[in-house]
Design a protein around this motif. Structure first.
Motif, PDB file in Angstrom:
ATOM      1  N   HIS A   1       0.837  -1.189   0.000  1.00  0.00           N
ATOM      2  CA  HIS A   1       0.000   0.000   0.000  1.00  0.00           C
ATOM      3  C   HIS A   1       0.878   1.247   0.000  1.00  0.00           C
ATOM      4  CE1 HIS A   1      -3.780  -2.195   0.925  1.00  0.00           C
ATOM      5  NE2 HIS A   1      -2.933  -3.055   1.459  1.00  0.00           N
ATOM      6  N   LEU A   2       0.670   2.108  -0.976  1.00  0.00           N
ATOM      7  CA  LEU A   2       1.461   3.333  -1.061  1.00  0.00           C
ATOM      8  C   LEU A   2       1.509   4.041   0.285  1.00  0.00           C
ATOM      9  CD1 LEU A   2       2.806   5.657  -2.806  1.00  0.00           C
ATOM     10  CD2 LEU A   2       0.529   6.695  -2.747  1.00  0.00           C
ATOM     11  N   GLU A   3       0.347   4.296   0.858  1.00  0.00           N
ATOM     12  CA  GLU A   3       0.291   5.049   2.102  1.00  0.00           C
ATOM     13  C   GLU A   3       1.005   4.310   3.237  1.00  0.00           C
ATOM     14  OE1 GLU A   3      -3.185   6.126  -0.533  1.00  0.00           O
ATOM     15  OE2 GLU A   3      -2.290   4.245   0.176  1.00  0.00           O
TER      16      GLU A   3
ATOM     17  N   GLY B   1      15.808  -6.378  -4.449  1.00  0.00           N
ATOM     18  CA  GLY B   1      15.635  -7.266  -5.595  1.00  0.00           C
ATOM     19  C   GLY B   1      14.360  -7.106  -6.384  1.00  0.00           C
ATOM     20  N   VAL B   2      13.512  -6.125  -6.054  1.00  0.00           N
ATOM     21  CA  VAL B   2      12.246  -5.952  -6.767  1.00  0.00           C
ATOM     22  C   VAL B   2      12.501  -5.270  -8.112  1.00  0.00           C
ATOM     23  CG1 VAL B   2       9.984  -4.831  -6.735  1.00  0.00           C
ATOM     24  CG2 VAL B   2      10.887  -5.885  -4.643  1.00  0.00           C
ATOM     25  N   LEU B   3      12.009  -5.889  -9.181  1.00  0.00           N
ATOM     26  CA  LEU B   3      12.114  -5.342 -10.529  1.00  0.00           C
ATOM     27  C   LEU B   3      10.779  -4.782 -11.026  1.00  0.00           C
ATOM     28  CD1 LEU B   3      14.311  -8.016 -12.327  1.00  0.00           C
ATOM     29  CD2 LEU B   3      15.031  -5.846 -11.320  1.00  0.00           C
ATOM     30  N   HIS B   4       9.697  -5.268 -10.461  1.00  0.00           N
ATOM     31  CA  HIS B   4       8.360  -4.843 -10.885  1.00  0.00           C
ATOM     32  C   HIS B   4       7.483  -4.778  -9.652  1.00  0.00           C
ATOM     33  CE1 HIS B   4       4.697  -4.601 -13.348  1.00  0.00           C
ATOM     34  NE2 HIS B   4       4.172  -5.469 -12.500  1.00  0.00           N
ATOM     35  N   SER B   5       6.720  -3.686  -9.519  1.00  0.00           N
ATOM     36  CA  SER B   5       5.864  -3.537  -8.353  1.00  0.00           C
ATOM     37  C   SER B   5       4.515  -2.963  -8.757  1.00  0.00           C
ATOM     38  CB  SER B   5       6.519  -2.619  -7.316  1.00  0.00           C
ATOM     39  OG  SER B   5       5.718  -2.524  -6.156  1.00  0.00           O
ATOM     40  N   GLU B   6       3.455  -3.529  -8.189  1.00  0.00           N
ATOM     41  CA  GLU B   6       2.091  -3.060  -8.404  1.00  0.00           C
ATOM     42  C   GLU B   6       1.562  -2.583  -7.056  1.00  0.00           C
ATOM     43  OE1 GLU B   6       1.713  -6.342 -11.974  1.00  0.00           O
ATOM     44  OE2 GLU B   6       0.224  -6.410 -10.367  1.00  0.00           O
ATOM     45  N   VAL B   7       1.378  -1.288  -6.938  1.00  0.00           N
ATOM     46  CA  VAL B   7       1.184  -0.635  -5.645  1.00  0.00           C
ATOM     47  C   VAL B   7      -0.264  -0.186  -5.474  1.00  0.00           C
ATOM     48  CG1 VAL B   7       1.974   1.245  -4.147  1.00  0.00           C
ATOM     49  CG2 VAL B   7       3.576   0.183  -5.776  1.00  0.00           C
ATOM     50  N   TYR B   8      -0.878  -0.606  -4.386  1.00  0.00           N
ATOM     51  CA  TYR B   8      -2.215  -0.128  -4.020  1.00  0.00           C
ATOM     52  C   TYR B   8      -2.171   1.357  -3.683  1.00  0.00           C
ATOM     53  CZ  TYR B   8      -5.420  -4.124  -3.340  1.00  0.00           C
ATOM     54  OH  TYR B   8      -6.295  -5.167  -3.522  1.00  0.00           O
ATOM     55  N   VAL B   9      -3.185   2.099  -4.087  1.00  0.00           N
ATOM     56  CA  VAL B   9      -3.346   3.485  -3.655  1.00  0.00           C
ATOM     57  C   VAL B   9      -4.822   3.721  -3.348  1.00  0.00           C
ATOM     58  CG1 VAL B   9      -3.604   4.341  -6.036  1.00  0.00           C
ATOM     59  CG2 VAL B   9      -2.880   5.906  -4.222  1.00  0.00           C
ATOM     60  N   ASP B  10      -5.091   4.491  -2.289  1.00  0.00           N
ATOM     61  CA  ASP B  10      -6.456   4.717  -1.791  1.00  0.00           C
ATOM     62  C   ASP B  10      -6.877   6.173  -1.993  1.00  0.00           C
ATOM     63  OD1 ASP B  10      -7.419   2.207  -0.515  1.00  0.00           O
ATOM     64  OD2 ASP B  10      -5.572   2.426   0.639  1.00  0.00           O
TER      65      ASP B  10
ATOM     66  N   ASP C   1      10.083  -1.193 -12.784  1.00  0.00           N
ATOM     67  CA  ASP C   1       8.821  -0.888 -13.451  1.00  0.00           C
ATOM     68  C   ASP C   1       7.708  -0.872 -12.411  1.00  0.00           C
ATOM     69  OD1 ASP C   1       7.160  -0.417 -15.673  1.00  0.00           O
ATOM     70  OD2 ASP C   1       6.529  -2.503 -15.652  1.00  0.00           O
ATOM     71  N   GLY C   2       7.085   0.290 -12.214  1.00  0.00           N
ATOM     72  CA  GLY C   2       6.021   0.413 -11.229  1.00  0.00           C
ATOM     73  C   GLY C   2       4.677   0.686 -11.877  1.00  0.00           C
ATOM     74  N   ALA C   3       3.633   0.217 -11.244  1.00  0.00           N
ATOM     75  CA  ALA C   3       2.267   0.485 -11.687  1.00  0.00           C
ATOM     76  C   ALA C   3       1.401   0.580 -10.433  1.00  0.00           C
ATOM     77  CB  ALA C   3       1.767  -0.617 -12.611  1.00  0.00           C
ATOM     78  N   PHE C   4       0.150   1.034 -10.601  1.00  0.00           N
ATOM     79  CA  PHE C   4      -0.688   1.287  -9.440  1.00  0.00           C
ATOM     80  C   PHE C   4      -2.053   0.616  -9.571  1.00  0.00           C
ATOM     81  CE2 PHE C   4       2.521   4.512  -9.451  1.00  0.00           C
ATOM     82  CZ  PHE C   4       2.895   4.567  -8.117  1.00  0.00           C
ATOM     83  N   ILE C   5      -2.570   0.189  -8.414  1.00  0.00           N
ATOM     84  CA  ILE C   5      -3.880  -0.442  -8.307  1.00  0.00           C
ATOM     85  C   ILE C   5      -4.813   0.541  -7.616  1.00  0.00           C
ATOM     86  CG2 ILE C   5      -5.188  -2.363  -7.325  1.00  0.00           C
ATOM     87  CD1 ILE C   5      -2.524  -3.955  -7.296  1.00  0.00           C
ATOM     88  N   LEU C   6      -5.870   0.937  -8.297  1.00  0.00           N
ATOM     89  CA  LEU C   6      -6.875   1.837  -7.742  1.00  0.00           C
ATOM     90  C   LEU C   6      -7.726   1.057  -6.749  1.00  0.00           C
ATOM     91  CD1 LEU C   6      -8.668   4.380  -7.633  1.00  0.00           C
ATOM     92  CD2 LEU C   6      -9.756   3.592  -9.749  1.00  0.00           C
ATOM     93  N   SER C   7      -7.630   1.432  -5.493  1.00  0.00           N
ATOM     94  CA  SER C   7      -8.329   0.674  -4.459  1.00  0.00           C
ATOM     95  C   SER C   7      -9.557   1.425  -3.963  1.00  0.00           C
ATOM     96  CB  SER C   7      -7.397   0.402  -3.288  1.00  0.00           C
ATOM     97  OG  SER C   7      -8.043  -0.414  -2.336  1.00  0.00           O
ATOM     98  N   PHE C   8     -10.627   0.668  -3.758  1.00  0.00           N
ATOM     99  CA  PHE C   8     -11.861   1.202  -3.176  1.00  0.00           C
ATOM    100  C   PHE C   8     -11.942   0.749  -1.720  1.00  0.00           C
ATOM    101  CE2 PHE C   8     -12.971  -0.026  -7.671  1.00  0.00           C
ATOM    102  CZ  PHE C   8     -12.792   1.249  -8.203  1.00  0.00           C
ATOM    103  N   LEU C   9     -12.522   1.574  -0.877  1.00  0.00           N
ATOM    104  CA  LEU C   9     -12.647   1.260   0.536  1.00  0.00           C
ATOM    105  C   LEU C   9     -13.952   0.500   0.780  1.00  0.00           C
ATOM    106  CD1 LEU C   9     -11.420   4.669   2.023  1.00  0.00           C
ATOM    107  CD2 LEU C   9     -10.093   2.650   1.352  1.00  0.00           C
TER     108      LEU C   9
END
Length: 387
Positions: free
Chosen positions: A47-49, A121-130, A162-170
Motif C-alpha cells: 500500500h502506497l500510504e 531485488g524488486v524489478l516490478h511492483s504493483e502498488v495499491y493506492v487509496d 517498473d512500477g504500476a498502481f492499483i486503484l483501491s476502493f474502501l
C-alpha cells in the motif's frame, strides 16, 4: 515505444543482476540473506500510504505546515505500537496519511518505496493506492496521480524498476462512491493504473456490494483483485464471493483459502494468485509470523500461486519484501528452491505482458544459476584448503 523502453532497462537490470549474484555468494558462502535480497522478484501487494516511514511523515508534516502531536520518529513508532488488529491499525493509518497533501508528497512516498524495494531485488511492483482517503481531505486526483506518475518515471530512469498502481476502493464506503472514482480516474488508466482492488475494513458481504463496479472496471480493461484479510468474520464466504461475484485474478492475503479444501481446488484450477503478507505490527503478537509464514508454506506446497509481499512496511517495523522472505524461510525452514518458487510465482501472477514475463523469468533463472556456480566455486576452495 513502451516495449523499447522495457527492453533497454531490462538489459541493464539483467547485466546488474548477473554480475551481482556471484559476488554476493563469494562474500559469504552461507549468506542466505544476500541471495534473497538479490533474488529478482515482483511485489504485488503493498500500500502506497503504508510505505510511509515515520521520518518521512515528519518531513511532510513540517513541509505542509501541519502541527503534529509527534515530535520524533520514535514518537510515531510508539503510536504504531497501539495497533494490534486490523481495525486499530486502520485507525492509526488514516490519521498518519493525513500529512500527504501535495504532488511532491505522493512522489516522495512512492519513490522512497521504489528505492527500498529495488534494494531488495524488486524489478516490478504493483502498488495499491487509496484515493478516497485523500479526496476526503480535498486533495485532487490530478495532484495524487501526478505525483505517482513522476515517481514511476523516476523509478524507471534511476532504478530500472517498473512500477504500476492499483486503484483501491474502501470496503466500508458506498459502492456508488467507488463507481464515481472509477470513472474520474479513467484518464490515468493504462499509463499509470492497471487494476482495481478493495481494502480497509472487511465489511460483511462486501463482494456482492461491489459487483457492478468490478464489472465496469473489467469492461474498461482493468485487472481485478481484492483483499480477503486474514481470519476475519465470514472469511471463507468472502473468498468465494470475490471469485464468483468479482471475478478476481488475485486475492490479497488469501491465507484462509486453507480453511476450505474445495476452495483450495478452485483457486488452483483458476490459477488465482494469492499475495501473502507475513507482516508484523510494531506491537508484539506471539505466533503471528509463525502462523502467516506457515500458511504461505502450506499454500506453496499445495501448488497454489502464492507470493510474499510487504503490505504496509513503513508502518510495520520497516520490513520490506526481502526481509520478509528471509523471515518466512527462517520460520518455516524452507529450502532455497521454495524461496525461488515464491519469486517465480510473483512474476507468474504479475499484470505484465508475456514478453515481460519471459524476460523477468529469464533473469531469475540466470541469477539462480550464477549463485549456484558461485557456491560450487566456494565449496571447491574450501575443500582445497582442508586438503
Amino acid at each position: 515505444m513502451a516495449s523499447r523502453l522495457f527492453h533497454i532497462w531490462s538489459i541493464v537490470a539483467s547485466v546488474a543482476l548477473t554480475a551481482a549474484a556471484p559476488a554476493a555468494r563469494a562474500d559469504g558462502a552461507n549468506d542466505n540473506r544476500a541471495f534473497i535480497m538479490g533474488l529478482p522478484k515482483a511485489e504485488l501487494h503493498v500500500h502506497l500510504e503504508g510505505t510511509m516511514e515515520p521520518e518521512l511523515y515528519l518531513v511532510m508534516a513540517r513541509r505542509n505546515g501541519i502541527t503534529s502531536r509527534y515530535a520524533t520518529a520514535e514518537d510515531v513508532r510508539n503510536r504504531l505500537r497501539d495497533a494490534h488488529d486490523l481495525g486499530s491499525f486502520i485507525q492509526i493509518y488514516e490519521e498518519l496519511v493525513g500529512v500527504m497533501r501535495t504532488e511532491q508528497d505522493f512522489h516522495d512516498v512512492a519513490l522512497a518505496y521504489f528505492r527500498k524495494a529495488r534494494s531488495q531485488g524488486v524489478l516490478h511492483s504493483e502498488v495499491y493506492v487509496d484515493p478516497q482517503l485523500h479526496l476526503a481531505r480535498g486533495v485532487p486526483l490530478a495532484t495524487l496521480y501526478g505525483g505517482l506518475a513522476r515517481a514511476r518515471a523516476d523509478a524507471r530512469h534511476e532504478l530500472g524498476l517498473d512500477g504500476a498502481f492499483i486503484l483501491s476502493f474502501l470496503r466500508d464506503r458506498p459502492a456508488d462512491q467507488a463507481a464515481q472514482l472509477l470513472e474520474e480516474s479513467r484518464p490515468w488508466f493504462g499509463s499509470l493504473i492497471i487494476g482495481v482492488g478493495l481494502d480497509n475494513p472487511e465489511v460483511k458481504d462486501f463482494p456482492a456490494k461491489f459487483a457492478s463496479v468490478y464489472a465496469r472496471a473489467h469492461a474498461l480493461g482493468l485487472h481485478l483483485t481484492s483483499h480477503c484479510d486474514v481470519d476475519q468474520p465470514d472469511t471463507v464466504a468472502h473468498h468465494w464471493g470475490v471469485i464468483h461475484d468479482l471475478h478476481v485474478e488475485r486475492i490479497d492475503h488469501g491465507l484462509n483459502v486453507l480453511n476450505d479444501p474445495v476452495l483450495i481446488n478452485e483457486v488452483r484450477n483458476r490459477r488465482i494468485g494469492l499475495t501473502g503478507a507475513p507482516t508484523l505490527f510494531y506491537a508484539d503478537i506471539p505466533g503471528r509470523m509463525e502462523y502467516r509464514a506457515g500458511a504461505i508454506a502450506k499454500l506453496l506446497d499445495q501448488g497454489l500461486l502464492v507470493t510474499v509481499n510487504s503490505d504496509d512496511p513503513g508502518m510495520k517495523r520497516s520490513l520490506y519484501v526481502g526481509d520478509l522472505l528471509e523471515r518466512v524461510q527462517q520460520t518455516t525452514s524452507m529450502d532455497r528452491a521454495h524461496i525461488v518458487a515464491l519469486a517465480r510465482n510473483s512474476f507468474e501472477i504479475a499484470w505484465i505482458t508475456p514478453a515481460q514475463r519471459r524476460a523477468y523469468l529469464a533473469m531469475l533463472e540466470r541469477y539462480v544459476r550464477n549463485a549456484d556456480k558461485a557456491q560450487d566455486r566456494t565449496d571447491q576452495i574450501k575443500l582445497t584448503v582442508r586438503r
